[in-house]
Design a protein around this motif. Structure first.
Motif, PDB file in Angstrom:
ATOM      1  N   SER A 105       0.805  -1.214   0.000  1.00 52.57           N
ATOM      2  CA  SER A 105       0.000   0.000   0.000  1.00 52.57           C
ATOM      3  C   SER A 105       0.844   1.273   0.000  1.00 52.57           C
ATOM      4  O   SER A 105       1.855   1.356   0.690  1.00 52.57           O
ATOM      5  N   ILE A 106       0.406   2.240  -0.799  1.00 50.06           N
ATOM      6  CA  ILE A 106       0.949   3.594  -0.770  1.00 50.06           C
ATOM      7  C   ILE A 106      -0.211   4.574  -0.665  1.00 50.06           C
ATOM      8  O   ILE A 106      -1.319   4.275  -1.095  1.00 50.06           O
ATOM      9  N   THR A 107       0.047   5.734  -0.090  1.00 52.22           N
ATOM     10  CA  THR A 107      -0.939   6.814  -0.048  1.00 52.22           C
ATOM     11  C   THR A 107      -0.243   8.090  -0.507  1.00 52.22           C
ATOM     12  O   THR A 107       0.505   8.701   0.262  1.00 52.22           O
ATOM     13  N   PRO A 108      -0.425   8.472  -1.776  1.00 54.22           N
ATOM     14  CA  PRO A 108       0.216   9.685  -2.284  1.00 54.22           C
ATOM     15  C   PRO A 108      -0.210  10.912  -1.482  1.00 54.22           C
ATOM     16  O   PRO A 108      -1.318  10.978  -0.959  1.00 54.22           O
ATOM     17  N   SER A 109       0.666  11.896  -1.395  1.00 53.57           N
ATOM     18  CA  SER A 109       0.363  13.098  -0.623  1.00 53.57           C
ATOM     19  C   SER A 109      -0.388  14.147  -1.440  1.00 53.57           C
ATOM     20  O   SER A 109      -0.833  15.142  -0.885  1.00 53.57           O
ATOM     21  N   GLU A 110      -0.536  13.938  -2.742  1.00 54.81           N
ATOM     22  CA  GLU A 110      -1.228  14.892  -3.601  1.00 54.81           C
ATOM     23  C   GLU A 110      -2.275  14.189  -4.452  1.00 54.81           C
ATOM     24  O   GLU A 110      -2.183  12.999  -4.689  1.00 54.81           O
ATOM     25  N   THR A 111      -3.246  14.963  -4.932  1.00 51.83           N
ATOM     26  CA  THR A 111      -4.211  14.438  -5.887  1.00 51.83           C
ATOM     27  C   THR A 111      -3.628  14.530  -7.294  1.00 51.83           C
ATOM     28  O   THR A 111      -2.642  15.227  -7.527  1.00 51.83           O
ATOM     29  N   ASN A 112      -4.261  13.832  -8.226  1.00 52.55           N
ATOM     30  CA  ASN A 112      -3.851  13.824  -9.632  1.00 52.55           C
ATOM     31  C   ASN A 112      -2.384  13.442  -9.816  1.00 52.55           C
ATOM     32  O   ASN A 112      -1.658  14.046 -10.595  1.00 52.55           O
ATOM     33  N   CYS A 113      -1.963  12.416  -9.089  1.00 54.53           N
ATOM     34  CA  CYS A 113      -0.570  11.983  -9.198  1.00 54.53           C
ATOM     35  C   CYS A 113      -0.465  10.728 -10.067  1.00 54.53           C
ATOM     36  O   CYS A 113      -1.430  10.006 -10.279  1.00 54.53           O
ATOM     37  N   LEU A 114       0.730  10.508 -10.551  1.00 52.75           N
ATOM     38  CA  LEU A 114       1.042   9.344 -11.360  1.00 52.75           C
ATOM     39  C   LEU A 114       1.491   8.216 -10.442  1.00 52.75           C
ATOM     40  O   LEU A 114       2.421   8.385  -9.663  1.00 52.75           O
ATOM     41  N   VAL A 115       0.827   7.070 -10.533  1.00 47.45           N
ATOM     42  CA  VAL A 115       1.225   5.880  -9.786  1.00 47.45           C
ATOM     43  C   VAL A 115       1.787   4.894 -10.804  1.00 47.45           C
ATOM     44  O   VAL A 115       1.124   4.558 -11.782  1.00 47.45           O
ATOM     45  N   ILE A 116       3.022   4.461 -10.579  1.00 53.51           N
ATOM     46  CA  ILE A 116       3.684   3.488 -11.457  1.00 53.51           C
ATOM     47  C   ILE A 116       3.904   2.204 -10.670  1.00 53.51           C
ATOM     48  O   ILE A 116       4.325   2.240  -9.511  1.00 53.51           O
ATOM     49  N   ALA A 117       3.618   1.077 -11.289  1.00 57.59           N
ATOM     50  CA  ALA A 117       3.888  -0.222 -10.680  1.00 57.59           C
ATOM     51  C   ALA A 117       4.752  -1.027 -11.648  1.00 57.59           C
ATOM     52  O   ALA A 117       4.601  -0.921 -12.863  1.00 57.59           O
ATOM     53  N   ALA A 118       5.663  -1.831 -11.093  1.00 57.90           N
ATOM     54  CA  ALA A 118       6.584  -2.608 -11.913  1.00 57.90           C
ATOM     55  C   ALA A 118       6.606  -4.055 -11.442  1.00 57.90           C
ATOM     56  O   ALA A 118       6.377  -4.339 -10.271  1.00 57.90           O
ATOM     57  N   LEU A 119       6.923  -4.951 -12.370  1.00 57.24           N
ATOM     58  CA  LEU A 119       6.951  -6.381 -12.081  1.00 57.24           C
ATOM     59  C   LEU A 119       8.112  -7.031 -12.814  1.00 57.24           C
ATOM     60  O   LEU A 119       8.376  -6.724 -13.974  1.00 57.24           O
ATOM     61  N   CYS A 120       8.799  -7.926 -12.125  1.00 59.44           N
ATOM     62  CA  CYS A 120       9.770  -8.827 -12.743  1.00 59.44           C
ATOM     63  C   CYS A 120       9.360 -10.237 -12.362  1.00 59.44           C
ATOM     64  O   CYS A 120       9.012 -10.489 -11.210  1.00 59.44           O
ATOM     65  N   MET A 121       9.362 -11.145 -13.330  1.00 55.42           N
ATOM     66  CA  MET A 121       9.083 -12.553 -13.028  1.00 55.42           C
ATOM     67  C   MET A 121      10.182 -13.408 -13.631  1.00 55.42           C
ATOM     68  O   MET A 121      10.550 -13.225 -14.785  1.00 55.42           O
ATOM     69  N   SER A 122      10.671 -14.343 -12.845  1.00 49.71           N
ATOM     70  CA  SER A 122      11.659 -15.288 -13.309  1.00 49.71           C
ATOM     71  C   SER A 122      10.966 -16.559 -13.772  1.00 49.71           C
ATOM     72  O   SER A 122      10.031 -17.029 -13.125  1.00 49.71           O
ATOM     73  N   ASP A 123      11.420 -17.082 -14.885  1.00 49.58           N
ATOM     74  CA  ASP A 123      10.866 -18.319 -15.444  1.00 49.58           C
ATOM     75  C   ASP A 123       9.376 -18.193 -15.723  1.00 49.58           C
ATOM     76  O   ASP A 123       8.598 -19.106 -15.472  1.00 49.58           O
TER      77      ASP A 123
ATOM     78  N   GLU B 106      -1.462   4.508 -13.245  1.00 50.64           N
ATOM     79  CA  GLU B 106      -2.766   5.101 -12.995  1.00 50.64           C
ATOM     80  C   GLU B 106      -2.529   6.566 -12.669  1.00 50.64           C
ATOM     81  O   GLU B 106      -1.555   6.902 -11.990  1.00 50.64           O
ATOM     82  N   ILE B 107      -3.396   7.457 -13.160  1.00 52.21           N
ATOM     83  CA  ILE B 107      -3.421   8.835 -12.701  1.00 52.21           C
ATOM     84  C   ILE B 107      -4.446   8.845 -11.573  1.00 52.21           C
ATOM     85  O   ILE B 107      -5.643   8.733 -11.810  1.00 52.21           O
ATOM     86  N   GLN B 108      -3.953   8.910 -10.358  1.00 51.35           N
ATOM     87  CA  GLN B 108      -4.826   8.800  -9.194  1.00 51.35           C
ATOM     88  C   GLN B 108      -5.405  10.176  -8.873  1.00 51.35           C
ATOM     89  O   GLN B 108      -4.687  11.107  -8.547  1.00 51.35           O
ATOM     90  N   THR B 109      -6.726  10.297  -8.956  1.00 48.81           N
ATOM     91  CA  THR B 109      -7.385  11.599  -8.830  1.00 48.81           C
ATOM     92  C   THR B 109      -7.625  12.041  -7.392  1.00 48.81           C
ATOM     93  O   THR B 109      -8.025  13.170  -7.160  1.00 48.81           O
ATOM     94  N   SER B 110      -7.375  11.161  -6.432  1.00 52.51           N
ATOM     95  CA  SER B 110      -7.478  11.563  -5.026  1.00 52.51           C
ATOM     96  C   SER B 110      -6.326  10.926  -4.249  1.00 52.51           C
ATOM     97  O   SER B 110      -5.819   9.877  -4.628  1.00 52.51           O
ATOM     98  N   ALA B 111      -5.924  11.579  -3.181  1.00 49.98           N
ATOM     99  CA  ALA B 111      -4.800  11.093  -2.374  1.00 49.98           C
ATOM    100  C   ALA B 111      -5.298  10.027  -1.394  1.00 49.98           C
ATOM    101  O   ALA B 111      -5.386  10.238  -0.193  1.00 49.98           O
ATOM    102  N   THR B 112      -5.633   8.862  -1.943  1.00 51.04           N
ATOM    103  CA  THR B 112      -6.133   7.756  -1.135  1.00 51.04           C
ATOM    104  C   THR B 112      -5.195   6.557  -1.270  1.00 51.04           C
ATOM    105  O   THR B 112      -4.406   6.467  -2.202  1.00 51.04           O
TER     106      THR B 112
END
Length: 169
Positions: free
Chosen positions: A98-116, A146-152
């Protein structure tokens, strides 16, 4: 311009150093590393982009895979929050934490690496930017946003159909 570079490698080799053909300076966030997979998000704020722009992550071995995206309208300190984890057991999903951005309309990036890995992933509530190298014996990489429109609070879960060893950021 904000450039985001996700680097996925096998965890048993030296950590890669990213470079690009425009000589941008890269800032690395926390490494998420299990027994097999390693993923790390890098960013370059105010970076240069252009035609024939290339990216690399030098390491000795490790089967590196890269995911790159460019964004406009960023702030001077774009890394407001970060989280991630890994699994040393075969699985078909993993939550980023879990993350909770401190501002609205922020960019949330998620990354994944999988082996095999053998199948391309999806991330709950996020739009897939790209994914590559989902072959057996190598490291697969994916990124989503995701462009997160609220700081939730936000806690995305990556999922896929074939058992793999994952690391997420």
């Amino acid at each position: 311009t904000l450039l985001v570079l996700v680097v996925a490698t096998y965890a048993g080799v030296a950590a890669p150093t990213p470079t690009d053909s425009k000589s941008n300076t890269w800032v690395g966030l926390t490494v998420r590393e299990g027994t097999k997979p390693r993923v790390r998000i890098f960013y370059s704020h105010g970076g240069t982009v252009g035609t024939d722009h290339t990216f690399s992550a030098s390491t000795s071995g490790g089967y590196p895979a890269l995911s790159v995206s460019a964004w406009g309208g960023s702030v001077a300190s774009p890394a407001d929050q970060e989280t991630g984890t890994f699994s040393n057991t075969l699985s078909t999903s993993l939550a980023t934490g879990s993350i909770t951005p401190s501002e609205t309309n922020c960019l949330v990036i998620a990354a994944l690496c999988m082996s095999d890995a053998g199948s391309a992933p999806s991330a709950s509530g996020l739009t897939l930017i790209n994914s590559a190298n989902w072959n057996s014996g190598g490291q697969g990489v994916a990124s989503a946003y995701e462009i997160q429109t609220s700081a939730t609070a936000r806690n995305s879960t990556w999922s896929w159909t074939t058992n793999a060893y994952p690391a997420v950021a």
